[in-house]
Design a protein around this motif. Structure first.
Motif, PDB file in Angstrom:
ATOM      1  N   ILE A 225      -0.955   7.372 -14.463  1.00  6.63           N
ATOM      2  CA  ILE A 225      -1.220   5.952 -13.765  1.00  6.63           C
ATOM      3  C   ILE A 225      -0.203   5.743 -12.829  1.00  6.63           C
ATOM      4  O   ILE A 225      -0.398   5.145 -11.554  1.00  6.63           O
ATOM      5  N   PRO A 230      -4.328   3.126 -11.353  1.00  5.68           N
ATOM      6  CA  PRO A 230      -5.223   2.968 -12.329  1.00  5.68           C
ATOM      7  C   PRO A 230      -6.527   3.682 -12.090  1.00  5.68           C
ATOM      8  O   PRO A 230      -7.403   3.520 -11.273  1.00  5.68           O
ATOM      9  N   ALA A 241      -8.261   5.512 -20.244  1.00  5.36           N
ATOM     10  CA  ALA A 241      -7.422   6.066 -20.361  1.00  5.36           C
ATOM     11  C   ALA A 241      -7.517   7.687 -20.827  1.00  5.36           C
ATOM     12  O   ALA A 241      -7.848   7.661 -21.897  1.00  5.36           O
TER      13      ALA A 241
END
Length: 326
Positions: A225, A230, A241
């Motif tokens: 990240i 993102p 994630a």
């Protein structure tokens, strides 16, 4: 600049890891006509592969590649004509056309991809009936055909497969193999403000408690990240994630966090309100691909997904998910 030679153009599930796996992925991709790339080579390029190889069966797509693997491939003689990526790439250092799309391709992305494929593979976009006529004519010049109707049907199924005719990989795991009742959390994120990282840490800690990952896995995610921003939205309100499988991952699993208060993040200068954060622990051999596809099917079914997000009971959320994949 990376250039190629002229020749180069022409429930929880246990994992086992072999050092050669990623090298094998690079080796296999050297023969691919289109390279599919994402940050870690785990999810978004896998989604692209799942969709594109069914839609264009005569084009050879690579399996999921990370940016690091792409850089290695471009330094070796290969057959690639095009790169499709879900991550921003420094195109000044790449001597191949690059198309950047979202993992969940919208109509604009589909147009961009098809325009490129039509340019580099024009022979594959001839009229469907004309294509079949030409193939049958070629076969007739070299062999006797006992049943032209069956041959035409078989060729049609091969060239233009439907979802029902695509063989399923028995090594792929269902979503429910990676998800159990304790994998869903409702997170009261009042103290976290608009920061995504504490949510990822909280979900990763749950995975540590279950001996799914070590603390290094969360660090891997946060490093990605930090480097790429993102990098993975499954929808405008859902963030996935993940990082590549490594010594920090022991088993496959999915941990879901439903947020009481949406988190605002900026993705490509567009503000998104995240209501759900999912931490995926992938398999070394893409055993998670089927589960990821099933998860995407749930998220894109907005009526069902909105019902899941609005629930206040995790058991009911789990049942809604379970019933949808049975």
């Amino acid at each position: 600049m990376i250039r190629k030679s002229q020749e180069a153009r022409g429930r929880s599930v246990n994992l086992s890891f072999q050092v050669s796996d990623r090298n094998d992925n690079i080796r296999d991709s050297l023969q691919s006509e289109v390279l599919l790339v994402c940050t870690s080579g785990v999810s978004s390029s896998a989604i692209l592969y799942s969709n594109l190889h069914k839609q264009y069966p005569l084009i050879t797509f690579s399996k999921s590649l990370s940016i690091d693997e792409l850089n290695k491939i471009l330094r070796i003689p290969n057959t690639a004509k095009l790169i499709i990526t879900t991550s921003p790439l420094n195109t000044k250092n790449i001597d191949l056309p690059v198309v950047q799309v979202k993992a969940m391709m919208d109509s604009e992305d589909h147009v961009k991809v098809e325009n490129q494929l039509r340019y580099y593979f024009p022979q594959l976009f001839i009229n469907r009936e004309k294509t079949l006529d030409n193939l049958i004519s070629i076969i007739q010049r070299n062999a006797q055909i006992k049943n032209i109707s069956n041959l035409r049907k078989d060729l049609d199924n091969y060239l233009y497969p439907t979802k029902d005719t695509v063989k399923r990989d028995k090594n792929k795991h269902n979503l429910m193999d990676l998800l159990n009742r304790s994998s869903i959390k409702i997170i009261d994120n009042l103290m976290n403000g608009t920061d995504l990282n504490p949510i990822i840490k909280e979900l990763s800690e749950e995975l540590e408690k279950k001996n799914i990952v070590t603390s290094g896995y969360c660090d891997d995610i946060l490093s990605l990240i930090d480097k790429y921003g993102p990098y993975m939205l499954l929808s405008s309100d859902t963030f996935l994630a993940h990082a590549a499988p490594s010594k920090h991952t022991r088993k496959m699993e999915i941990e879901i966090g439903i947020l009481k208060r949406p988190i605002k993040i900026s993705v490509n200068n567009i503000e998104e309100k995240i209501k759900c954060v999912i931490v995926l622990v992938p398999g070394f051999h893409h055993e998670h691909d089927k589960a990821l596809t099933q998860l995407i099917n749930i998220i894109t079914n907005r009526r069902l997904y909105d019902q899941i997000l609005s629930e206040t009971d995790t058991d009911k959320m789990y049942k809604l998910i379970k019933n949808s994949v049975q």
